[in-house]
Scaffold this active site. Structure first.
Site, PDB file in Angstrom:
ATOM      1  N   SER A   1       4.665  -5.471   5.342  1.00 22.48           N
ATOM      2  CA  SER A   1       4.069  -4.773   6.458  1.00 22.48           C
ATOM      3  C   SER A   1       4.768  -3.538   6.785  1.00 22.48           C
ATOM      4  O   SER A   1       6.197  -3.568   6.575  1.00 22.48           O
ATOM      5  CB  SER A   1       3.714  -5.495   7.292  1.00 22.48           C
ATOM      6  OG  SER A   1       4.912  -6.192   7.949  1.00 22.48           O
ATOM      7  N   LYS A   2       4.485  -2.819   7.502  1.00 26.36           N
ATOM      8  CA  LYS A   2       5.162  -1.785   8.290  1.00 26.36           C
ATOM      9  C   LYS A   2       6.533  -2.289   8.847  1.00 26.36           C
ATOM     10  O   LYS A   2       7.478  -1.499   8.945  1.00 26.36           O
ATOM     11  CB  LYS A   2       4.377  -0.921   9.115  1.00 26.36           C
ATOM     12  CG  LYS A   2       3.221  -0.082   8.559  1.00 26.36           C
ATOM     13  CD  LYS A   2       3.594   1.396   9.011  1.00 26.36           C
ATOM     14  CE  LYS A   2       2.715   2.270   8.112  1.00 26.36           C
ATOM     15  NZ  LYS A   2       1.190   2.033   7.906  1.00 26.36           N
ATOM     16  N   ARG A   3       6.244  -3.556   9.670  1.00 29.25           N
ATOM     17  CA  ARG A   3       7.399  -4.192  10.368  1.00 29.25           C
ATOM     18  C   ARG A   3       8.784  -4.395   9.385  1.00 29.25           C
ATOM     19  O   ARG A   3       9.874  -4.332   9.751  1.00 29.25           O
ATOM     20  CB  ARG A   3       7.140  -5.639  10.779  1.00 29.25           C
ATOM     21  CG  ARG A   3       6.134  -5.522  11.949  1.00 29.25           C
ATOM     22  CD  ARG A   3       5.921  -6.769  12.478  1.00 29.25           C
ATOM     23  NE  ARG A   3       6.200  -7.986  11.231  1.00 29.25           N
ATOM     24  CZ  ARG A   3       6.994  -8.863  11.360  1.00 29.25           C
ATOM     25  NH1 ARG A   3       7.876  -8.846  12.117  1.00 29.25           N
ATOM     26  NH2 ARG A   3       6.944  -9.633  10.469  1.00 29.25           N
TER      27      ARG A   3
END
Ligand code: GLU
Length: 482
Positions: free
Chosen positions: A249-251
């Protein structure tokens, strides 16, 4: 049969770690089987595709050492390798589908499709409404200038079964697939159609790709069947998850290969790491150069379960590669990191290689290297409060004066000579003043670095060089008022 595989990115953004893993598995399979890998651009998304991304992806692949045998930038007999340049070829195959009665015009607009769905018609996909238009109706709509899509007639009551080389048998009932668009209203083929024609005309024997395409495979097999052609083998590589078990994910920050290069990971380490994301060799082993991975790679040992991206493992692997890499090679890779850190001093490659050799055990990646370099480029030291006491010993002025004298006498501070000099200094001071060991080496360490721990002094002195070492001693003396 010669194995032929392909990597077929859509040039709509940079190459991500997931894509790099897909291309790696293709590359490994081709190399292991004595086959060929080709690179083609799936650029039918006209709005988002850009040749700049093709170039960037090609550059990333070369940086990773995953060269392709045919395709973009390389050429070959099965080109062109960009889908938008293959429209004539798709037309020819579309003609075959028309002849076989496998396709039809669909005039439903986006609004109509939405309305049909709302009324519960074709709730999981297309209702099939235009399948039954009378030929005159079609003629008329075309004459009115309407721009239809072309849909594939999914055969009813059929089960599509295939053996995925990673996932085993996959079976899908065609009642779960509605008639899908193969040519958009602007005349551009959709992914499912273009990919089949390309894989066929490019002689692809094995389609190894991300698991997200597993659901497209039955549609593609139906097209192969309609064309009367054999299907290639399929292998769908599982997802990559973050450490909490969620899809990458973007995280996780910028997961492009480019970003990993910028962070100072070595291509060899990334490739080794990616190979282990889903594949495991028959014996427990982590560090494997590419050649060894090639000799062991086998799709049977690629796991069906999602792979977890372990940042710590990547750091560890990278550190291992840094420890064993050729120093001149590391120096060449370190230049952009030094520049990015704003170090513009003229540093010789010989000096950088020496410093790298000394500090590389401590580095997770090359972007950590400039901090060390900066530290060694300073002419002064900042004596920490706890280190100061070593400068305030009664014997310290004597020790530092003696060191200064010896350094002035040395031509060049080479490692062996420095080790020898320090040993002799300790011996001489013991004899002349009864000072030795810690009382000699601690003040020297603090004077040269400001701290009570760090590199061996015989590494530090060659890094600093004579003039800087002398200036540091003076600066420490001034801070201690001695
Ligand atoms: N263009 C597709 C993608 O980038 C590749 C699909 C395939 O390999 O068949 O996901």
């Amino acid at each position: 049969m010669t194995v032929r595989v392909r990597f077929a990115p859509s040039p709509t953004g940079p190459l991500h770690i997931g894509g790099a893993r897909t291309v790696l598995f293709n590359w490994l399979f081709a190399r292991r089987q004595g086959g060929k890998m080709l690179l083609r651009s799936e650029d039918t998304d006209l709005e988002r595709s850009d040749v700049k991304w093709e170039q960037a992806i090609a550059e990333n692949l070369r940086w990773l050492g995953l060269e392709w045998d045919e395709g973009l930038e390389v050429g070959g007999a099965n080109g062109p390798y960009r889908q938008t340049e293959r429209l004539e070829i798709y037309k020819e195959y579309l003609g075959r589908l028309w002849l076989g009665g496998h396709v039809y015009y669909c005039f439903c607009t986006a609004e109509e499709l939405a309305a049909q769905r709302q009324q519960g018609e074709g709730s999981f996909g297309y209702s099939g409404r235009c399948r039954h238009l009378a030929p005159q109706e079609v003629e008329q709509k075309l004459a009115e200038g309407l721009k239809p899509t072309i849909r594939f007639k999914v055969p009813k009551e059929k089960t599509v079964v295939f053996q995925d080389l990673i996932r085993g048998e996959v079976s899908v009932d065609t009642s779960d697939i509605s008639d899908f668009v193969i040519i958009k209203s602007d005349g551009i083929p959709t992914y499912n159609f273009a990919v089949v024609v390309d894989d066929l005309t490019m002689g692809i024997t094995h389609v190894i790709r991300a698991n997200e395409h597993l659901t497209n495979t039955p549609n593609q097999i139906l097209i192969y069947d309609a064309l009367g052609e054999d299907t290639p083998e399929f292998a769908h590589v599982s997802l990559i998850l973050d450490e909490t078990g969620r899809k990458m994910s973007k995280r996780m920050g910028d997961m492009s290969v480019e970003a990993y290069a910028r962070r100072g990971y070595l291509p060899e380490a990334i490739v080794n790491f990616l190979a282990l994301l889903g594949w495991s060799p028959d014996e427990e082993k982590e560090i494997m150069p590419l050649e060894e991975i090639v000799s062991r790679f086998d799709l049977e040992r690629v796991s069906k379960s999602p792979a977890v991206f372990d940042f710590k493992k990547l750091d560890w692997l990278n550190n291992q590669y840094l420890q064993h890499a050729d120093l001149d090679y590391l120096v060449s890779l370190s230049h952009p990191h030094l520049e990015a850190a704003g170090i513009d001093a003229k540093l010789s490659d010989e000096w950088l290689a020496y410093v790298l050799g000394v500090v590389r055990d401590e580095l997770n990646n090359l972007s950590e290297f400039p901090e060390h370099v900066k530290e060694y480029l300073s002419d002064t030291v900042i004596v920490s409060p706890e280190a100061k006491e070593h400068l305030l010993l009664e014997s310290t002025p004597l020790v530092l004066d003696a060191l200064t004298e010896r350094l002035k006498d040395m031509e060049k501070l080479e490692q062996d000579a420095c080790q020898q000099m320090l040993k002799q200094l300790n011996k001489d001071l013991k004899k002349s003043a009864g000072v030795s060991g810690k009382a000699v080496f601690m003040p020297i360490r603090v004077a040269l670095s400001g701290a009570t721990s760090g590199q061996e002094l015989y590494y530090l002195l060659p890094i600093l060089g004579r003039e800087r070492a002398l200036r540091r001693i003076e600066s420490a003396q001034a801070q201690a008022g001695i």
